[in-house]
Every structure is written in structure tokens, then in C-alpha cells.
Design an enzyme around this catalytic site. Structure first.
Site, short mmCIF file in Angstrom:
data_model
loop_
_atom_site.label_atom_id
_atom_site.label_comp_id
_atom_site.label_asym_id
_atom_site.label_seq_id
_atom_site.Cartn_x
_atom_site.Cartn_y
_atom_site.Cartn_z
CE1 TYR A 171 71.33 78.74 58.37
CE2 TYR A 171 71.24 78.59 55.98
CZ TYR A 171 71.25 79.34 57.13
OH TYR A 171 71.19 80.73 57.06
N1 NDP Z 1 66.00 85.98 55.36
C1 NDP Z 1 66.55 86.04 56.56
O1 NDP Z 1 65.90 86.45 57.54
C2 NDP Z 1 67.97 85.60 56.76
C3 NDP Z 1 68.83 85.41 55.67
N2 NDP Z 1 70.14 85.01 55.90
C4 NDP Z 1 71.02 84.83 54.75
O2 NDP Z 1 70.93 85.95 53.87
C5 NDP Z 1 70.99 85.51 52.51
C6 NDP Z 1 69.72 85.95 51.78
O3 NDP Z 1 68.59 85.43 52.49
P1 NDP Z 1 67.19 85.26 51.72
O4 NDP Z 1 66.98 86.42 50.82
O5 NDP Z 1 66.15 84.91 52.72
O6 NDP Z 1 67.53 84.00 50.82
P2 NDP Z 1 66.53 82.98 50.05
O7 NDP Z 1 66.22 81.83 50.95
O8 NDP Z 1 65.42 83.78 49.50
O9 NDP Z 1 67.51 82.42 48.90
C7 NDP Z 1 68.24 83.35 48.13
C8 NDP Z 1 68.39 82.81 46.76
O10 NDP Z 1 69.30 81.71 46.74
C9 NDP Z 1 69.05 81.05 45.53
N3 NDP Z 1 69.54 79.67 45.54
C10 NDP Z 1 69.29 78.72 46.45
N4 NDP Z 1 69.88 77.57 46.09
C11 NDP Z 1 70.50 77.79 44.91
C12 NDP Z 1 71.27 77.01 44.02
N5 NDP Z 1 71.49 75.71 44.26
N6 NDP Z 1 71.74 77.57 42.89
C13 NDP Z 1 71.51 78.88 42.63
N7 NDP Z 1 70.79 79.69 43.44
C14 NDP Z 1 70.29 79.15 44.55
C15 NDP Z 1 67.54 81.08 45.31
O11 NDP Z 1 67.33 81.20 43.91
P3 NDP Z 1 65.92 81.01 43.15
O12 NDP Z 1 64.91 81.71 44.00
O13 NDP Z 1 66.19 81.69 41.86
O14 NDP Z 1 65.66 79.53 43.04
C16 NDP Z 1 67.11 82.31 46.11
O15 NDP Z 1 66.59 83.32 45.29
C17 NDP Z 1 71.15 84.00 52.56
O16 NDP Z 1 72.52 83.66 52.44
C18 NDP Z 1 70.62 83.63 53.93
O17 NDP Z 1 71.19 82.41 54.42
C19 NDP Z 1 70.62 84.73 57.15
C20 NDP Z 1 69.79 84.89 58.24
C21 NDP Z 1 68.44 85.37 58.12
N1 LIG Z 2 68.59 81.09 52.70
C1 LIG Z 2 67.93 81.48 53.81
N2 LIG Z 2 68.56 81.46 54.99
C2 LIG Z 2 67.87 81.82 56.11
C3 LIG Z 2 66.54 82.24 56.03
C4 LIG Z 2 65.92 82.27 54.76
O1 LIG Z 2 64.73 82.63 54.64
N3 LIG Z 2 66.64 81.89 53.70
N4 LIG Z 2 65.86 82.64 57.16
C5 LIG Z 2 66.41 82.55 58.37
C6 LIG Z 2 65.56 82.94 59.56
O2 LIG Z 2 65.05 84.28 59.36
C7 LIG Z 2 66.28 82.91 60.90
O3 LIG Z 2 67.34 83.82 60.89
C8 LIG Z 2 65.32 83.34 61.99
O4 LIG Z 2 64.37 82.35 62.21
C9 LIG Z 2 67.80 82.05 58.57
N5 LIG Z 2 68.46 81.77 57.31
#
Ligand code: NDP
Ligand SMILES: Nc1nc2c(c(=O)[nH]1)N=C([C@H](O)[C@@H](O)CO)CN2
Length: 235
Positions: A147
Site C-alpha cells: 500500500y
Molecule cells: N481515512 C483515513 O484516515 C485516511 C485516508 N487516506 C486516503 O484518503 C482517501 C480516502 O480515504 P477513505 O475515505 O478512508 O477511503 P476508503 O477506504 O473508505 O475507500 C474509499 C473508496 O474507495 C473505493 N474503492 C476501493 N477500491 C476500489 C476499486 N477497486 N474500484 C473502485 N472503487 C474502489 C471504495 O468504494 P466502495 O465503498 O464503493 O466499494 C471506497 O468507497 C484514500 O485515498 C485513503 O488512502 C490516507 C490516510 C488516512
Molecule cells: N483507503 C484507505 N486508506 C487509509 C485508511 C483508510 O481507512 N482507507 N486509513 C488509514 C489510517 O487512518 C492511517 O492513516 C492511520 O492509522 C491510512 N490509509
């Protein structure tokens, strides 16, 4: 007519928060979803163009481009949010894990940027590409190795595309650490994670919304990363 913003993975969590924010601002949105979450019906009723798209499926990118191109002559921005936070402990096929991480976090944004840049360039104003990367681009992650590597690849795409598309399109990364927990996160994990940053909080999606709006409002920031990580790098 205001050109729409394309958000990938807009049906839950940060992507949904962004979609709802722009709807409230009367900014047209095209969003992709993989799973038809309960929110889709309401978003469609509010005028959001919701396109079902599983990027793991062959031809999904070209099919998405072919859906978007006929419905708008230009795009205001593309926000690459779709992501899968998979770890080595939950799989036994590391080759497949590596390929899936590189696909969703690097290949899909690369192909979409190449295909959609004409729509971004057809705007009279400066437009934007925003990559949602991750704090671990700086550090790696022993539990999310593939990742983290794939997000580092996305970070590098920011540098290349900002040079390729300037000055008509700005290209930037937003690199969050904890923004919002997942439903399955237990109290022990939450306590451990909160201790990793100086601010020690779960900030919520507003931090990403504010960061996106900052980038959209700039005519000068490009090829850069907005670190939204609570000072984790200094802990
Ligand atoms: N949440 C956090 O604390 C953090 C988030 N980030 C980054 O921020 C962004 C948003 O995070 P977050 O809201 O937690 O994300 P999620 O883990 O909730 O994923 C976001 C969306 O990506 C979609 N997705 C995953 N795989 C596929 C695929 N193969 N094709 C199409 N859609 C796909 C899912 O769609 P569905 O649900 O419709 O299946 C999901 O709704 C991400 O890029 C994440 O890496 C980075 C660090 C921390
Ligand atoms: N696609 C996602 N990416 C990440 C997520 C997540 O929920 N969905 N969460 C994290 C964590 O919050 C991390 O930043 C702290 O443990 C990272 N990326």
C-alpha cells in the site's frame, strides 16, 4: 455552466464528504462508486452523476472515460480518492496484493489523468488534479508495505504530471495520516493511533475538504504535497 469535479470513490467516508460538500456549494459533481451504498439514491436526486465503476475490472478506466466524455465538454478538477488500505497480514498472495495496490493507487490515476487531461485543458481557467496519497509515503509502513509503495508511486505521479500539464492544470497531493477511523477499529487501536500525532485527535473529513478547497483556490501551488497529519512527523 460550471464544469464538474470528478471524484473517484465518492460513496463513503472522505469521498462522500467531498461530494456532499460540493453539492452544498452548487458545484456539479461526477463521482464513481464501486458498491451502491445507501447514499447513492439521494445523491442522484440532488443531481450528482454517479457512475458505477470497479477499477479492478478490465476496461473499467476506458469505460469510465467513455461515460464522462459525452456528458461534459470540460472538467474543473479530478480528485483521485478511491483506495484500498490492504495489509500483508490479511493476505497470502503477495503478488496479487502488490498488483492490486499499484493498480488502484497508481495505474488508475495515471490512465485517468492521461485520458481526461483534454477535458481539464479545455477549461479557460486553471484546473486541478488532486491525488490522495498518505503520510506513509515519507516513512514506508511495515504493516502496509505494498500500500505504502503504491501511494509513493502516486506521489511521484504528482511531480511528473505537474510538469507535464503546467500551466493549464495544477497537480498536487494531499498526504493525510489519521483522518477518520474505520467502523471495525477497536478502542486499543484508536488509543494507539491517536498517540502517533502531536495533535492527538481524529480530525474528521473537514480537514480534507479544507485542503482540497485550498488547492482549488490557488493559481500557483503545483507539484506539491499538503501534509494533513497532525504533526505526526515530529512525534
Ligand atoms: N481515512 C483515513 O484516515 C485516511 C485516508 N487516506 C486516503 O484518503 C482517501 C480516502 O480515504 P477513505 O475515505 O478512508 O477511503 P476508503 O477506504 O473508505 O475507500 C474509499 C473508496 O474507495 C473505493 N474503492 C476501493 N477500491 C476500489 C476499486 N477497486 N474500484 C473502485 N472503487 C474502489 C471504495 O468504494 P466502495 O465503498 O464503493 O466499494 C471506497 O468507497 C484514500 O485515498 C485513503 O488512502 C490516507 C490516510 C488516512
Ligand atoms: N483507503 C484507505 N486508506 C487509509 C485508511 C483508510 O481507512 N482507507 N486509513 C488509514 C489510517 O487512518 C492511517 O492513516 C492511520 O492509522 C491510512 N490509509
Amino acid at each position: 455552466m460550471t464544469a464538474p469535479i470528478l471524484i473517484t470513490g465518492g460513496a463513503q467516508r472522505i469521498g462522500l464528504a467531498l461530494t456532499e460538500h460540493f453539492v452544498a456549494q452548487a458545484q456539479p459533481v461526477i463521482m464513481t462508486y464501486r458498491t451502491r451504498h445507501a447514499c447513492i439514491d439521494e445523491l442522484e436526486a440532488q443531481g450528482v452523476t454517479c457512475i458505477q465503476c470497479d477499477f479492478d475490472k478490465p476496461d473499467s478506466v476506458s469505460e469510465l472515460v467513455n461515460r464522462v466524455t459525452p456528458i461534459t465538454p470540460s472538467l474543473r478538477a479530478v480528485i483521485h480518492n478511491a483506495s484500498s488500505w490492504d495489509c500483508e497480514a490479511s493476505c497470502d498472495d503477495y503478488a496479487n496484493l502488490f498488483d492490486r495496490m499499484m493498480h488502484i493507487h497508481a495505474k488508475v490515476p495515471y490512465l485517468l489523468n492521461m485520458a481526461l487531461s483534454p477535458l481539464l485543458q479545455s477549461s479557460e481557467d486553471i484546473t486541478d488534479i488532486i491525488h490522495l496519497t498518505d503520510y506513509v509515503v515519507e516513512t514506508g509502513s511495515p504493516k502496509h508495505i505494498a500500500y505504502a509503495a503504491s501511494k509513493a508511486a502516486l506521489d511521484n505521479l504528482t511531480k511528473s504530471f505537474s510538469a507535464k500539464f503546467a500551466p493549464s492544470i495544477k497537480v498536487n497531493s494531499i498526504a493525510p495520516s489519521l483522518i477518520i477511523f474505520n467502523e471495525h477499529d477497536d478502542d486499543a487501536y484508536k488509543a494507539k493511533t491517536l498517540k502517533k500525532s502531536l495533535m492527538g485527535i481524529e480530525p474528521g473529513c473537514r480537514e480534507i475538504i479544507n485542503s482540497v478547497e485550498l488547492l482549488l483556490s490557488s493559481n500557483y501551488i503545483t507539484g506539491r504535497t499538503l501534509a494533513v497529519d497532525g504533526g505526526r512527523h515530529l512525534k
